[in-house]
Design a protein around this motif. Structure first.
Motif, PDB file in Angstrom:
ATOM      1  N   GLY A 204       0.652  -1.259   0.019  1.00  0.00           N
ATOM      2  CA  GLY A 204       0.098  -0.131  -0.120  1.00  0.00           C
ATOM      3  C   GLY A 204       0.904   1.229  -0.200  1.00  0.00           C
ATOM      4  O   GLY A 204       0.115   2.407   0.051  1.00  0.00           O
ATOM      5  N   ALA A 205       2.153   1.021   0.045  1.00  0.00           N
ATOM      6  CA  ALA A 205       2.980   2.526  -0.071  1.00  0.00           C
ATOM      7  C   ALA A 205       2.829   3.051  -1.575  1.00  0.00           C
ATOM      8  O   ALA A 205       2.498   2.524  -2.304  1.00  0.00           O
ATOM      9  N   SER A 206       3.171   4.346  -1.344  1.00  0.00           N
ATOM     10  CA  SER A 206       3.177   5.323  -2.343  1.00  0.00           C
ATOM     11  C   SER A 206       4.248   6.130  -2.479  1.00  0.00           C
ATOM     12  O   SER A 206       4.532   6.802  -1.772  1.00  0.00           O
ATOM     13  N   ILE A 207       4.808   5.922  -3.845  1.00  0.00           N
ATOM     14  CA  ILE A 207       6.098   6.934  -4.192  1.00  0.00           C
ATOM     15  C   ILE A 207       5.921   7.346  -5.471  1.00  0.00           C
ATOM     16  O   ILE A 207       5.751   6.855  -6.391  1.00  0.00           O
ATOM     17  N   LYS A 208       6.328   8.813  -5.511  1.00  0.00           N
ATOM     18  CA  LYS A 208       6.216   9.528  -6.845  1.00  0.00           C
ATOM     19  C   LYS A 208       7.429  10.620  -6.859  1.00  0.00           C
ATOM     20  O   LYS A 208       7.813  11.098  -5.897  1.00  0.00           O
TER      21      LYS A 208
END
Length: 236
Positions: A204-208
Motif C-alpha cells: 500500500g505504499a505510494s512513491i512518486k
C-alpha cells in the motif's frame, strides 16, 4: 543467446536422444541472419556444414536458417573431431563448427532441432544487436508482470529488472525504473518519474517523483514528490 528457454533446451535434448544422433544443432529461421553461421543442407535436407558469415558465398548469405551455437553431442566423438579441425578459412581461425563436416565425413548422425521463435536464438554480435536484445528483454519482463496482475502505465517508459518481485495489484506509473533485487508489495503505487533500487516497498505504499536506494519503506507510507532516500534507511 540470452533468451533460450528451458523448454527449448529440454525439447532439443529429447530430440537428440530420440533420433539417436551423434550431434544435434539448435537452429532457427532468422529474418535477419547477418552475422550468424548459416546451416547448409543437402538435397535430402540433412545438415552437412555450418558456414560462418565472413566465409559465406553470396548464395549462402541468402540462407535464413542459422546456427544457434547450442549443441548436444557425443563427447568422445567431439574430442576426436576437435583434433582434426584446421584453420582453413578467411579468418585463419579454428572453427568449432567444422565438427559438422568432420562428423558427416565419419558417417556420424548429425541432426538439427529448429526453434520456432527466432528471438530465442538471437545473439549479440555488435552494439546494435546488444540494444535490440536489451529492449526485447525489457519487453519480456514487462509482459510477465502485466500477465501477473501488475498495472503498468505507458510500458514503453518503464524498466523492471530481471530479479525484481512485484505483487499483483501494484501500479507502476510512467517513467519509472525498479531494479536490483527490489520487492514491491501489493497495492503499491510507484511513479511517475521514480527509481527504486535494491529496496523493499511495503504493501500500500505510494512513491512518486523520488529515488529510493538500499532502503525499506513500510506499509502505507507516502513518499514524494522530490525525495531521495538511501543508505539502508527504514521509513515507517
Amino acid at each position: 543467446m540470452p533468451f533460450v528457454s528451458k523448454t527449448t533446451y529440454s525439447n532439443m535434448i529429447a530430440t537428440h536422444v530420440q533420433e539417436n544422433a551423434d550431434l544435434t544443432i539448435l537452429t532457427t529461421e532468422h529474418p535477419n541472419p547477418y552475422g550468424y553461421g548459416r546451416i547448409i543442407r543437402d538435397e535430402d535436407d540433412e545438415i552437412i556444414e555450418i558456414v560462418e558469415e565472413k566465409d559465406c558465398t553470396k548464395l549462402e548469405r541468402s540462407i535464413q536458417e542459422i546456427n544457434g551455437s547450442v549443441y548436444a553431442v557425443d563427447n568422445q566423438k567431439l574430442f576426436e573431431a576437435i583434433r582434426e579441425i584446421k584453420a582453413n578459412n578467411n579468418q585463419n581461425e579454428y572453427y568449432l563448427t567444422d565438427i559438422v563436416k568432420i562428423f558427416k565425413h565419419k558417417g556420424y548422425k548429425v541432426f538439427g532441432y529448429k526453434a520456432s521463435d527466432y528471438k530465442e536464438i538471437s545473439g549479440v554480435n555488435d552494439k546494435v544487436q546488444l540494444v535490440e536484445m536489451e529492449e526485447e528483454l525489457r519487453k519480456k519482463i514487462i509482459r510477465k508482470h502485466l500477465m501477473n496482475g501488475v498495472t503498468i502505465h505507458n510500458p514503453n517508459t518503464v524498466t523492471i529488472g530481471v530479479d525484481v518481485k512485484i505483487a499483483s495489484g501494484a501500479i507502476i506509473r510512467e517513467n519509472t525504473n525498479i531494479v536490483t533485487n527490489s520487492v514491491v508489495e501489493k497495492n503499491c503505487k510507484i511513479g511517475p518519474f521514480t527509481e527504486v533500487k535494491n529496496s523493499h516497498i511495503g504493501e500500500g505504499a505510494s512513491i512518486k517523483f523520488s529515488y529510493i536506494k538500499d532502503s525499506k519503506i513500510e506499509s502505507n507510507i507516502k513518499i514524494g514528490p522530490y525525495v531521495y532516500i538511501n543508505n539502508n534507511t527504514r521509513v515507517k
